[in-house]
Design a protein around this motif. Structure first.
Motif, PDB file in Angstrom:
ATOM      1  N   PHE A  60       4.476  -3.683   1.046  1.00  0.00           N
ATOM      2  CA  PHE A  60       3.584  -3.008   1.986  1.00  0.00           C
ATOM      3  C   PHE A  60       2.931  -4.002   2.936  1.00  0.00           C
ATOM      4  CE2 PHE A  60       4.173   0.632  -0.647  1.00  0.00           C
ATOM      5  CZ  PHE A  60       3.871   1.714   0.160  1.00  0.00           C
TER       6      PHE A  60
ATOM      7  N   GLN B 122       3.925  -3.613   6.940  1.00  0.00           N
ATOM      8  CA  GLN B 122       2.782  -2.749   7.216  1.00  0.00           C
ATOM      9  C   GLN B 122       2.872  -2.051   8.565  1.00  0.00           C
ATOM     10  OE1 GLN B 122      -0.863  -5.356   8.456  1.00  0.00           O
ATOM     11  NE2 GLN B 122       0.287  -6.545   6.943  1.00  0.00           N
TER      12      GLN B 122
ATOM     13  N   VAL C 244      -4.320  -2.515   6.636  1.00  0.00           N
ATOM     14  CA  VAL C 244      -3.016  -1.953   6.299  1.00  0.00           C
ATOM     15  C   VAL C 244      -3.121  -0.439   6.143  1.00  0.00           C
ATOM     16  CG1 VAL C 244      -1.109  -1.999   4.649  1.00  0.00           C
ATOM     17  CG2 VAL C 244      -2.326  -4.121   5.214  1.00  0.00           C
TER      18      VAL C 244
END
Length: 368
Positions: A287, A291, A349
């Motif tokens: 992630f 992102q 994020v």
């Protein structure tokens, strides 16, 4: 006396320096509080669900979206069951007219007329009319690759030359393509080897590709999608359901590295939770690395209901539970597998996957 003055000056200077440092570099506790959201921040943060199917004129879902500070993309599909695509688009246009600040919609195109000589020209003309009415994207569905056949009985895949013409047109228009290509890899596995899909495919053997080896394989579907992206490198593309690569973050990473304009939606939550349970740090690193390419979505189907309160509560609880997974490190249970901790992604994020990436892809603004 002079020495005492110099000594005091140094003390005052050091005090000023440390005060300035406190402003520039707050304590770790303050920084931690500022850099992460909490569960109770859910309603305060504007969010976007990039994968919704509204199959009704009822507005209960949209009312809940407003309450939970959610915006969304309503997607029209060319599916051979349920609500016909023309009716889906009627509902999308109705809601867009009444809630233009809350949503956008993705149109699609039919392939039932594939055999017609003028299919490409007619398809582009039909899309042009949809764009004039407000469509912001185009959806291509799994019937291309798993159902549609040409005049010789061969399956038509998404890298077919006729579809190339449509994608070239979308690229020129700057319109993003959303692709549901193939199915989860489970679809091609025996029931006992599946991760999450045993119930569905045991009840629908006609869709269980393991039982139909004459159909294109999982690898055929992914290869055709990859070929499509190679041929159209300037096409803004979002792969639905983690790009049908839900089973492997490594394989998904390879595609995101290879195709800079590829994004994926995050609609296969059980797979993401399983990745987290097996290796939380690896999943979190995924992630952090990608992102800018990951977009939140639920693939919620909104049908007519006699119990609006139940629908609203179900939608709210799903949104809140998934916020807990992304924004906190609270314990969560993945049924049949065990307990895991949420990813607790940084605030920046969360802002990207929950709003900014969808806004960039779709050109969506809240007007705030």
């Amino acid at each position: 006396m002079q020495k005492k003055f110099i000594f005091l000056l140094c003390i005052y200077s050091l005090g000023g320096f440390f005060a300035l440092q406190a402003v520039i570099d707050p304590s770790p506790n303050v920084k931690k509080q500022e850099d992460y959201y909490k569960l109770e921040d859910f309603g305060k943060v504007k969010k976007f669900d990039v994968h919704i199917h509204i199959n009704t004129s009822e507005t209960h879902f949209i009312e809940q979206a407003v309450e939970d500070n959610f915006y969304f993309l309503d997607i029209v599909d060319d599916r051979p069951f349920g609500l016909p695509m023309r009716k889906q688009q009627e509902f999308a246009l109705l809601h867009l007219k009444n809630f233009p600040r809350q949503m956008v919609f993705a149109t699609t195109f039919p392939v039932s007329n594939w055999a017609e000589k003028d299919w490409v020209q007619n398809t582009m003309a039909d899309l042009e009319r949809s764009f004039a009415k407000g469509a912001s994207a185009v959806k291509i569905w799994k019937n291309i690759g798993m159902d549609l056949r040409d005049e010789n009985g061969a399956f038509v895949m998404v890298d077919h030359p006729r579809i190339d013409s449509v994608l070239t047109y979308l690229t020129r228009k700057g319109v993003p393509l959303l692709g549901h290509n193939g199915e989860p890899r489970d679809c091609w596995l025996p029931l006992e080897e599946m991760t999450f899909s045993q119930g569905y495919y045991s009840e629908h053997p006609e869709y269980h590709m393991y039982l139909h080896p004459e159909y294109p394989s999982y690898e055929d579907q992914i290869t055709a999608r990859d070929n499509m992206l190679q041929k159209h490198p300037e096409l803004n593309f979002m792969g639905a359901h983690l790009g049908s690569l839900e089973w492997s973050l490594d394989e998904l990473s390879k595609r995101l590295d290879a195709y800079p304009l590829m994004r994926v939606d995050l609609t296969r939550m059980p797979n993401l939770m399983l990745h987290t349970l097996k290796d939380r740090q690896k999943t979190r690193n995924f992630f952090m690395t990608y992102q800018d390419r990951l977009i939140y979505g639920t693939d919620s189907a909104i049908n007519p209901t006699d119990n609006p309160g139940e629908l609203k509560q179900r939608i709210h609880e799903k949104w809140l539970e998934e916020w807990k997974f992304y924004a906190t490190d609270a314990p969560l249970n993945l049924k049949g597998f065990g307990e895991l901790r949420g990813l607790k992604l940084p605030r920046k994020v969360i802002d990207k996957i929950y709003f900014e990436n969808a806004s960039e892809l779709l050109g969506f603004k809240t007007g705030e």
